[in-house]
Scaffold this active site. Structure first.
Site, PDB file in Angstrom:
ATOM      1  N   SER A 131      74.729   7.109  63.216  1.00 28.11           N
ATOM      2  CA  SER A 131      73.837   8.182  62.748  1.00 28.11           C
ATOM      3  C   SER A 131      74.254   9.518  63.373  1.00 28.11           C
ATOM      4  O   SER A 131      75.376   9.968  63.128  1.00 28.11           O
ATOM      5  CB  SER A 131      72.390   7.796  63.062  1.00 28.11           C
ATOM      6  OG  SER A 131      71.482   8.634  62.396  1.00 28.11           O
ATOM      7  N   HIS A 174      73.731   7.793  56.763  1.00 22.97           N
ATOM      8  CA  HIS A 174      72.572   7.425  55.923  1.00 22.97           C
ATOM      9  C   HIS A 174      72.843   7.934  54.498  1.00 22.97           C
ATOM     10  O   HIS A 174      71.967   8.516  53.862  1.00 22.97           O
ATOM     11  CB  HIS A 174      71.276   8.062  56.450  1.00 22.97           C
ATOM     12  CG  HIS A 174      70.916   7.707  57.855  1.00 22.97           C
ATOM     13  ND1 HIS A 174      70.323   6.506  58.189  1.00 22.97           N
ATOM     14  CD2 HIS A 174      71.053   8.380  59.027  1.00 22.97           C
ATOM     15  CE1 HIS A 174      70.110   6.470  59.496  1.00 22.97           C
ATOM     16  NE2 HIS A 174      70.547   7.590  60.030  1.00 22.97           N
ATOM     17  N   GLU A 201      74.104   3.239  55.366  1.00 25.08           N
ATOM     18  CA  GLU A 201      73.512   2.510  56.490  1.00 25.08           C
ATOM     19  C   GLU A 201      74.120   1.105  56.611  1.00 25.08           C
ATOM     20  O   GLU A 201      74.560   0.520  55.625  1.00 25.08           O
ATOM     21  CB  GLU A 201      71.996   2.412  56.285  1.00 25.08           C
ATOM     22  CG  GLU A 201      71.339   3.796  56.372  1.00 25.08           C
ATOM     23  CD  GLU A 201      69.839   3.773  56.117  1.00 25.08           C
ATOM     24  OE1 GLU A 201      69.292   2.716  55.767  1.00 25.08           O
ATOM     25  OE2 GLU A 201      69.218   4.844  56.274  1.00 25.08           O
TER      26      GLU A 201
END
Lengths: 275, 275
Positions: A131, A174, A201
């Site tokens: 992330s 994401h 993800e």
């Protein structure tokens, strides 16, 4: 003479929300590369750093990593703290958790701790991140921009200098889940030298020596190549003017696929040895 | 000899949520093309048909259209109703509202009313549609699929036969706003002969004689061309296997841009006459 290429380590860049409970394909690969070495878990991107530290420490222990330290810089001053230096010194791998990518670069950038981390990579170690920890891998990083929106002058796409482990790319995470293709297309339109890499993800790219990436995990990696774009209005995208850009190439890669960064060519990791 | 190309009418295909209150760029173009003619507003996609009829009647009146009829088929039987035939007979243009694209095709397909609408187009009239009314324009239409997700075998992408006014394309709408690039990439991977056209909200393509489209409105039109794709695993995408497809071309078009469908080449409508 410094053998630059051989000296470089490897990167595992994860699109967020990697499986921590079942197959754990991605974190197992991190653990495999760490082996008997020391892993430093860097939670500085997060506002719930101590929670994340416990979660990742437990997962990596379960996956067989025995030597795990915690780097939790909260202010730039902490990056001079002997405890922080101890956490990274001697580490063979660093894992950056999620949170806010600007916290990572603003707290670490230009510090002794950052120098130590760079040294780990230069000496053949592993730098992994998920992330926000994925975004910081590139020289120019995306720090903001809309979900589910085409690029416009006023759509709030923001960039900042990253940690720079991976050259000539801009990474987003994401990716499908947060509808981020609009912002990544905008970012690479600003300078098509940079390859856009959008990672879903529970999906990751493994990068060796900055030259070739391969995909693991259950989602898709979108590699967007605007070098051959024939036209774009990005410099005229003021206010709510929408983006035009023609002839952009896009590759969808999934588990088992690879991509050669220098030649910008996709391939199958599995068929690498085939004639 | 039937001059097929000249006989064909025009299409205005709208990505949904077109401005109905302020500049009304798209609906003004519909009204301009209708001129002094008769416009039939077809609300059959919607479960709030009478509300939509009032909204569009008022907007088109404001935009100077004087002759407006309402087609609201609820069951296949109604498509034989003389009132329905009267609504479309003599119309110079039909405007399909949003709702569920399967309601349009399942209620109209193979009916006399559908034949009348086809005749309007063949005789040079205008067929316009927004949202669901945009999806039905193609021969193969998307009727379902996830938002904000990469394509997988089990991600629920569903297709059905459309009204077929525009050949060799698959249209998707609310495109950036609902994160639909994953499902459109999946749809065109199934047969790269079909060009994917993803249209943002308050954005439209104007198509003349099935050959060239131009863009109006405030968003982006994504034209996705997988004809040159070198590899894809679509036929092996069972269950949750993610899609791979290499070397797909993508063009982002915005207001003033055009696209030649036969040669698959983007351009600027404004520069059309330039040397």
């Amino acid at each position: 003479v410094k053998k630059k290429k051989e000296a470089k380590g490897s990167l595992i860049i994860i699109g967020g929300r990697e499986d921590k409970e079942e197959k754990m394909v991605i974190l197992s690969e991190v653990a495999r590369q760490v082996g008997k070495g020391k892993l430093c878990v860097a939670t500085l991107a997060s506002s719930i750093a101590s929670d994340l530290w416990v979660i990742y420490r437990n997962v990596f222990r379960k996956l067989g990593v025995t030597h795990i330290s915690h780097l939790d810089v909260v202010q730039r001053d902490d990056a001079r703290d002997p405890a922080c230096l101890r956490a990274v010194r001697g580490a063979d791998a660093v894992f950056f958790t999620g949170g806010d990518q600007l916290r990572i670069t603003s707290e670490l950038g230009g510090s002794l701790v950052a120098d130590e981390i760079a040294k780990i990579y230069e000496q053949g170690g592993l730098i992994a991140g998920t992330s926000a920890g994925a975004s910081v891998m590139s020289e120019s990083m995306l720090v903001g921009g809309p979900s589910d929106a085409s690029y416009r002058g006023n759509s709030g796409v923001k960039m900042a200098p990253g940690l720079g482990f991976m050259k000539n790319v801009i990474i987003d995470q994401h990716f499908a889940e947060r509808g981020r293709i609009g912002r990544l297309l905008g970012a690479i339109s600003q300078n098509p030298k940079y390859l856009g890499i959008g990672i879903d993800e529970d999906t990751a790219i493994i990068v060796k020596g900055d030259e070739k990436l391969s995909v693991i995990g259950c989602g898709t990696v979108y590699v967007i190549d605007a070098r051959g774009a024939t036209e774009s209005n990005i410099s005229e995208c003021d206010e709510d003017r929408a983006l035009s850009i023609f002839n952009v190439k896009i590759h969808l890669l999934s588990q088992g696929d690879s991509f050669d960064i220098a030649s910008r060519a996709p391939g199958h990791a599995k068929r690498q040895g085939a004639a």
